[in-house]
Write a protein that holds these residues in place. Structure first.
Motif, PDB file in Angstrom:
ATOM      1  N   GLU A 283      32.079  33.491  53.026  1.00  0.00           N
ATOM      2  CA  GLU A 283      33.246  33.425  53.898  1.00  0.00           C
ATOM      3  C   GLU A 283      33.708  34.613  54.183  1.00  0.00           C
ATOM      4  O   GLU A 283      34.078  34.840  55.650  1.00  0.00           O
ATOM      5  CB  GLU A 283      34.322  32.133  53.338  1.00  0.00           C
TER       6      GLU A 283
ATOM      7  N   PHE B  77      42.589  23.197  61.101  1.00  0.00           N
ATOM      8  CA  PHE B  77      43.135  23.307  59.598  1.00  0.00           C
ATOM      9  C   PHE B  77      42.254  24.454  59.216  1.00  0.00           C
ATOM     10  O   PHE B  77      42.858  25.262  58.375  1.00  0.00           O
ATOM     11  CB  PHE B  77      42.476  22.004  59.042  1.00  0.00           C
ATOM     12  N   GLU B  78      41.138  24.634  59.484  1.00  0.00           N
ATOM     13  CA  GLU B  78      40.157  25.689  58.715  1.00  0.00           C
ATOM     14  C   GLU B  78      40.554  27.131  59.148  1.00  0.00           C
ATOM     15  O   GLU B  78      40.266  28.011  58.397  1.00  0.00           O
ATOM     16  CB  GLU B  78      38.544  25.511  59.070  1.00  0.00           C
ATOM     17  N   ASP B  79      41.432  27.397  60.358  1.00  0.00           N
ATOM     18  CA  ASP B  79      41.653  28.487  60.780  1.00  0.00           C
ATOM     19  C   ASP B  79      42.857  28.867  60.242  1.00  0.00           C
ATOM     20  O   ASP B  79      43.634  29.962  60.414  1.00  0.00           O
ATOM     21  CB  ASP B  79      41.790  28.438  62.257  1.00  0.00           C
ATOM     22  N   GLN B  80      43.705  27.905  59.711  1.00  0.00           N
ATOM     23  CA  GLN B  80      45.186  27.924  59.672  1.00  0.00           C
ATOM     24  C   GLN B  80      45.331  29.384  58.159  1.00  0.00           C
ATOM     25  O   GLN B  80      46.437  30.101  58.390  1.00  0.00           O
ATOM     26  CB  GLN B  80      45.961  26.885  58.894  1.00  0.00           C
ATOM     27  N   LYS B  81      44.605  29.639  57.481  1.00  0.00           N
ATOM     28  CA  LYS B  81      44.737  30.537  56.308  1.00  0.00           C
ATOM     29  C   LYS B  81      44.406  31.692  57.016  1.00  0.00           C
ATOM     30  O   LYS B  81      44.884  33.011  56.368  1.00  0.00           O
ATOM     31  CB  LYS B  81      43.833  30.099  55.085  1.00  0.00           C
ATOM     32  N   TYR B  82      44.045  31.941  58.290  1.00  0.00           N
ATOM     33  CA  TYR B  82      43.599  33.402  58.582  1.00  0.00           C
ATOM     34  C   TYR B  82      44.676  33.704  59.826  1.00  0.00           C
ATOM     35  O   TYR B  82      44.640  34.831  60.355  1.00  0.00           O
ATOM     36  CB  TYR B  82      42.321  33.263  59.370  1.00  0.00           C
TER      37      TYR B  82
END
Lengths: 318, 124
Positions: free
Chosen positions: A84, A257-262
């Motif tokens: 990742e 959702f999958e982009d939120q941590k970045y």
């Protein structure tokens, strides 16, 4: 020779991957190897002494198997994390190259077109002054390039602690009203409305006025940019003792959702944001967080794709 | 004269390259998002499609996939014209049937026009 040694230096390799030891596959393999060796020796010793009671041996086997299973699972996860991280790195280079190249290509092609024979052919058929369209392209893309350079300079100043970070006491609501006023034309052009709700008797905040202005401009600008036509943006300012809280709610495209941590990473742009608005630099939220961290503030958000996003930040009172 | 469909959301690129090609006599049709691009490709049956990758509404690679799955558009040559240089994206575009892949920043306006003309000559 040094590189051969490097292959066996697990700590150096883990450092290279920039992951903690417990997430580093090489280290975890080493731990698993040691456990297997210790377990084999222990089985032998235990078997010798307790062979009359197979329950003890079975229990030890179960405990060791579970430990190995957990380590194997962690190793798989750590490989996924590394993959990742690699994907993110490739994506990062891709976005940076695109953001830097796009305005430069536009500038180069517009100038080449204005200087070309084709332009003289086109110009004959154009009404007077129509060439100004091409000068507008040059102007707009120079501004875009300037914005990108400004953002990068702001980041360098902030990271090196050279930004104008002198703290003063001011009203966050007053600053926000001023920023909303600046965005008036943009708001009506994008058919978006904005409402400011402020509690009475909110204390002044203690922070750098110019830097917090950048923060509110970024958040309000994003909320308008990523709102759909006709959307409504609400800004709420209240006391969240002992700090002042700023909250901005939009009904826009949201963050997947999958982009939120970045989302606070340098140059990162969510997939749907790129689709919606090609021009962003991916630096605004990085700068915003950098400023707030330096001012003793905090930023966080909640978001749902296609429903909207709410950003919150707090600042210490004066 | 050959018909070109230009799927590109950047106004600057649409104007400069689009106008240059028109002044050379090509019939250039413009689409500013992916969905519009697919629609115009199916209805207009162009001789060549110039396709950007980062597009509103539908990504360029999805546009390409859709064009290749439709019997009306499957044989039309597609030139990818982008500033994205990710190896994965280049490979995916070629795999999906793009004829060629150009990084805008690496070419001058004239060089791109030459490439377009070469491609049209080859396919005619």
């Amino acid at each position: 020779m040094a590189s051969k040694f490097f292959q066996f230096n697990i700590f150096a390799q883990c450092k290279k991957y920039q992951v903690p030891l417990w997430q580093c596959p090489q280290f975890l393999f080493l731990v698993m190897g040691i456990i297997i060796i210790v377990a084999s020796v222990s089985f032998y010793v235990i078997g010798e002494h307790y062979v009359s009671d197979p329950r003890v041996v079975a229990l030890v086997v179960i405990v060791v198997s579970i430990t190995l299973l957990v380590i194997a699972f962690t190793i798989t996860r750590s490989f996924e994390d590394l993959a990742e991280a690699n994907r993110m790195k490739a994506e990062f280079v891709n976005i940076v190259s695109h953001q830097l190249r796009a305005p430069l290509t536009n500038l180069r092609w517009a100038t080449q077109f204005l200087l070309s024979e084709e332009f003289s052919t086109v110009a004959k058929n154009l009404s007077t002054g129509k060439e100004s369209e091409y000068f507008d392209i040059i102007k707009e893309n120079s501004t875009r390039m300037e914005q990108l350079i400004d953002d990068l300079l702001t980041i360098t100043r902030l990271e090196e602690g050279r930004a104008d970070s002198k703290k003063t006491k001011f009203s966050l609501a007053g600053l926000t009203r001023g920023v909303i006023e600046e965005y008036k034309t943009f708001l009506s052009a994008s058919n978006t409305s904005i409402e400011l709700k402020e509690e009475t008797n909110i204390p002044l905040v203690s922070a750098s006025y110019p830097l917090i202005k950048i923060v509110t401009e970024n958040l309000i600008g994003n909320a308008i940019n990523y709102s759909r036509n006709g959307g409504k943006v609400i800004v709420e300012i209240k006391l969240s003792f002992p700090k002042v809280e700023f909250k901005i709610i939009d009904q826009g495209i949201g963050i997947p959702f999958e982009d939120q941590k970045y989302i606070f990473e340098k140059f990162f742009r969510a997939k749907n944001a790129v689709k919606e608005e090609d021009y962003g630099t991916g630096l605004g939220l990085y700068i915003t967080k950098l400023i707030l961290d330096g001012m003793g503030g905090k930023i966080w958000f909640k978001s749902q794709q296609d429903k909207g996003t709410t950003f919150f930040f707090t600042l210490p009172t004066g | 004269m050959s018909k070109i469909l230009f799927i590109e959301d950047e106004v600057a690129i649409q104007k400069t390259l689009g106008e240059s090609l028109r002044s050379k006599g090509y019939d250039v049709q413009a689409a500013t998002d992916g969905e519009m691009g697919v629609r115009l490709a199916k209805s207009g049956k162009p001789d060549l499609i110039l396709l950007d990758l980062i597009l509103p509404k539908k990504h360029g690679l999805d546009v390409l996939k859709e064009l290749r799955e439709d019997e009306v558009t499957e044989h039309i040559p597609v030139m990818i014209l982008t500033n994205l240089e990710n190896v994965g994206e280049v490979e995916k575009a070629i795999e999906l049937g793009a004829t060629t892949y150009l990084i805008k920043a690496n070419y001058s306006l004239n060089e791109v026009i030459e490439k377009v003309e070469q491609l049209l000559k080859k396919s005619s």
